[in-house]
Design an enzyme around this catalytic site. Structure first.
Site, PDB file in Angstrom:
ATOM      1  N   TYR A   1      -4.765   1.524   1.589  1.00  0.00           N
ATOM      2  CA  TYR A   1      -4.314   1.737   2.968  1.00  0.00           C
ATOM      3  C   TYR A   1      -2.796   1.555   2.992  1.00  0.00           C
ATOM      4  O   TYR A   1      -2.296   0.434   3.014  1.00  0.00           O
ATOM      5  CB  TYR A   1      -5.007   0.715   3.871  1.00  0.00           C
ATOM      6  CG  TYR A   1      -4.879   0.913   5.363  1.00  0.00           C
ATOM      7  CD1 TYR A   1      -4.162   1.969   5.921  1.00  0.00           C
ATOM      8  CD2 TYR A   1      -5.508   0.022   6.234  1.00  0.00           C
ATOM      9  CE1 TYR A   1      -4.085   2.131   7.292  1.00  0.00           C
ATOM     10  CE2 TYR A   1      -5.424   0.171   7.606  1.00  0.00           C
ATOM     11  CZ  TYR A   1      -4.707   1.212   8.129  1.00  0.00           C
ATOM     12  OH  TYR A   1      -4.621   1.362   9.497  1.00  0.00           O
TER      13      TYR A   1
ATOM     14  N   LYS B   1      -5.585   6.110   2.344  1.00  0.00           N
ATOM     15  CA  LYS B   1      -5.389   6.392   3.763  1.00  0.00           C
ATOM     16  C   LYS B   1      -3.887   6.405   3.979  1.00  0.00           C
ATOM     17  O   LYS B   1      -3.216   5.371   3.908  1.00  0.00           O
ATOM     18  CB  LYS B   1      -6.058   5.348   4.656  1.00  0.00           C
ATOM     19  CG  LYS B   1      -5.849   5.637   6.148  1.00  0.00           C
ATOM     20  CD  LYS B   1      -6.475   4.589   7.050  1.00  0.00           C
ATOM     21  CE  LYS B   1      -6.182   4.940   8.517  1.00  0.00           C
ATOM     22  NZ  LYS B   1      -6.705   3.908   9.456  1.00  0.00           N
TER      23      LYS B   1
END
Length: 288
Positions: A135, A163
């Site tokens: 992330y 992400k």
């Protein structure tokens, strides 16, 4: 380890509350509705889910509810922190859950070196029972994952996706060209650009609302049907802009409450959306 497919439309779930408690009935209904309307999978206990305000027992209960309601659809669990032994212990505790993957950001507050980030993610991936989605979100963690660091992490067999909230178009393009990490748009406004350039999907908070439209946008882009996707994107743009005009997930919860899906309740330090912001989201929904 088996390579997982992280393509499609993933919804980072809000956590409904009933007073001071998690509203598991509302969460269950939300997951089922999103699945019926085209979500590919779900992220439990991410930033949109106010995970930082949930204790460990609540997070475990939220995950159990999401797994039960999701049925055959895959679930990724968000885990974050800056105390590595506690992170690893928490992941071991959840090791009996049938997870598709873990969503893991860099440790917040500490701002480590790139070597420290490599060691952090490598240690977590070595111990993980399911693949890691890195992330990259520097505006929450205070640290940027460099392109060289991400390329080094991509060599790990359990680090399979990212992400991408990094805000660096050149880095995104380089990761897409490299091809080893499955790139997911993490900024809802970047879904079109990321997928048109070769990304595999999106983790999109806005997709709590107008879910079939977002599912169609992702599907059209993955099929290379850019002209049709462009029209869907234009229609959704006012909603995406409205949803993120105030700290997420306040405006999403306001609209879900207006739709009768849950109470408009957040935990401090999050506060409810402004009346004007809620009107703007409602107007964007009406215009679709």
């Amino acid at each position: 380890m088996l390579t997982q497919n992280f393509s499609g439309l993933w919804v980072p779930l809000v956590t409904p509350f009933d007073g001071d408690a998690v509203d598991h009935g509302a969460l269950r209904r939300l997951v089922r509705r999103l699945g019926q309307e085209g979500a590919t999978g779900f992220v439990a206990c991410g930033s949109t889910g106010e995970a930082a305000s949930l204790d460990k027992a609540e997070q475990r209960a939220v995950l159990n509810t999401v797994l039960q309601a999701a049925g055959p659809l895959p679930v990724v669990m968000g885990v974050s922190g800056y105390h590595l032994p506690q992170m690893l212990a928490w992941m071991r505790e959840l090791g009996d859950c049938p997870l598709h993957g873990w969503l893991v950001p860099p440790p917040h507050y500490i701002r480590p070196s790139q070597a420290g980030l490599v060691a952090w993610f490598t240690t977590i991936a070595d111990a993980a029972q399911a693949p890691i989605v890195v992330y990259d979100i520097p505006y929450r963690t205070g640290v940027t994952l460099s392109l060289d660091t991400l390329r080094e992490l991509a060599a790990h067999p359990r680090i399979q996706s990212i992400k991408d909230c990094g805000g660096d178009a050149r880095k995104t393009e380089a990761l897409l060209a490299d091809g080893r990490l499955q790139v997911l748009a993490g900024e809802d406004a970047r879904i079109f650009g990321t997928l048109a350039a070769g990304g595999v999907g999106a983790i999109a908070a806005s997709a709590h609302l107008a879910t079939p439209r977002f599912a169609r946008l992702v599907a059209l882009l993955r099929e290379g049907r850019l002209v049709e996707a462009r029209a869907v994107r234009r229609a959704l743009a006012p909603l995406v802009d409205a949803v993120f005009a105030e700290p997420n997930p306040a405006l999403i919860k306001a609209q879900l409450a207006l739709q009768g899906e849950m109470a408009n309740t957040l935990r401090l330090p999050m506060t409810a959306a402004s009346a004007e912001g809620a009107r703007r989201v409602a107007a964007a929904m009406t215009a679709l």
